[in-house]
Enzyme design. Structure first.
Site, PDB file in Angstrom:
ATOM      1  N   ASP A 111       5.304   2.659 -61.555  1.00 26.13           N
ATOM      2  CA  ASP A 111       5.122   3.336 -62.842  1.00 26.13           C
ATOM      3  C   ASP A 111       4.461   2.369 -63.811  1.00 26.13           C
ATOM      4  O   ASP A 111       4.760   1.161 -63.796  1.00 26.13           O
ATOM      5  CB  ASP A 111       6.474   3.794 -63.404  1.00 26.13           C
ATOM      6  CG  ASP A 111       7.099   4.903 -62.577  1.00 26.13           C
ATOM      7  OD1 ASP A 111       6.346   5.643 -61.913  1.00 26.13           O
ATOM      8  OD2 ASP A 111       8.349   5.017 -62.575  1.00 26.13           O
ATOM      9  N   ASP A 152       3.578  11.771 -61.664  1.00 24.40           N
ATOM     10  CA  ASP A 152       4.549  12.421 -62.543  1.00 24.40           C
ATOM     11  C   ASP A 152       3.856  13.414 -63.477  1.00 24.40           C
ATOM     12  O   ASP A 152       4.372  14.510 -63.739  1.00 24.40           O
ATOM     13  CB  ASP A 152       5.301  11.366 -63.358  1.00 24.40           C
ATOM     14  CG  ASP A 152       6.115  10.434 -62.484  1.00 24.40           C
ATOM     15  OD1 ASP A 152       6.475  10.846 -61.366  1.00 24.40           O
ATOM     16  OD2 ASP A 152       6.367   9.287 -62.907  1.00 24.40           O
TER      17      ASP A 152
END
Length: 264
Positions: free
Chosen positions: A173, A187
């Site tokens: 991330d 995401d």
């Protein structure tokens, strides 16, 4: 030349010659092409168009999924090289920034330490989407499911192949949303797909391209291109063709009888 000629045989021969001449004049030559070729070509083109229209949503689904996977993995590789120092880079003040985080949980760092469970869930989601795609006929649903598939596979690749091991890999991330959570391109695709699926479901649009509450169009109405209309048209053309072929034969027989009567 024979000395004796039978008058009856002469009359019959003359009538036969006259009948043959009339038959030659009245017989309509059979068409060399298939009388149903136009209909066959039209039905073939309609079937081909229907097949293409069914394949297009599936192509859209896989195209969207591949694009999401490629972009997701490329940006993760960039983040590993450009953000490896751990510093935070602001993009829109405190609202949006970049920082590298290795996430052992689900999307947005949820359920940390349960990576293997979400790997299995992602695998199940991929299998379900592939199965559902067999009945897919809506391009809107194709885009939504393609986003889900691409996002699920993008994070699944991290869980399968990245450290610390198979089914335990940490998801990369790097998009920081004001300090509340850190995510990635996969995401974003999953969230966008969720919004699209909610809109499609509330609007009544089905995966097979129909819409809930819309009146059905029965085949018996016989609109242009419907199966019942096609069958009725084929029967009418066969009947007309049979009548056209029988008319020359009846005309030839009548001409032969008339010529025989005149000679008698």
């Amino acid at each position: 030349m024979p000395d004796h000629v039978d008058p009856a045989s002469s009359v019959e021969e003359t009538a036969g010659n006259a009948g043959n001449a009339d038959n030659a004049d009245n017989v309509v030559p059979l068409p060399t092409d298939n009388p149903f070729s136009a209909m066959d070509e039209a039905m073939t083109s309609q079937a081909a168009g229907g097949s293409r229209s069914k394949r297009l949503p599936v192509i859209v689904l896989w195209l969207v999924a591949v694009i999401v996977i490629v972009v997701d993995q490329a940006t993760k590789q960039w983040a590993l090289s450009a953000l490896s120092d751990g510093r935070h880079t602001a993009l829109l003040g405190r609202a949006l920034g970049l920082v590298l985080v290795r996430n052992p949980g689900a999307a947005f760092s949820f359920a940390t330490g349960q990576t293997w469970i979400f790997a299995l869930i992602a695998s199940f989601v991929v299998a379900v989407i592939i199965r559902v795609s067999r009945n897919l006929a809506s391009r809107s649903w194709a885009v939504a499911l393609g986003l889900v598939l691409g996002g699920a596979v993008g994070n699944l690749i991290d869980r399968l192949l990245r450290e610390p091991g198979f089914l335990r890999g940490h998801v990369i991330d790097f998009i920081d949303y004001g300090g509340y959570f850190v995510g990635n391109v996969a995401d974003i695709a999953i969230v966008a797909a969720a919004v699209g699926i909610i809109i499609l479901s509330l609007g009544g649009w089905e995966i097979d391209g129909t819409r809930a509450g819309a009146p059905d169009k029965p085949e018996a109405e016989g609109s242009d291109g419907s199966p019942s209309s096609t069958r009725r048209g084929a029967r009418a053309r066969r009947k007309d063709r049979a009548e056209e072929l029988s008319e020359p034969e009846e005309s030839s027989e009548a001409s032969a009888r008339a010529a025989s009567g005149e000679l008698q």
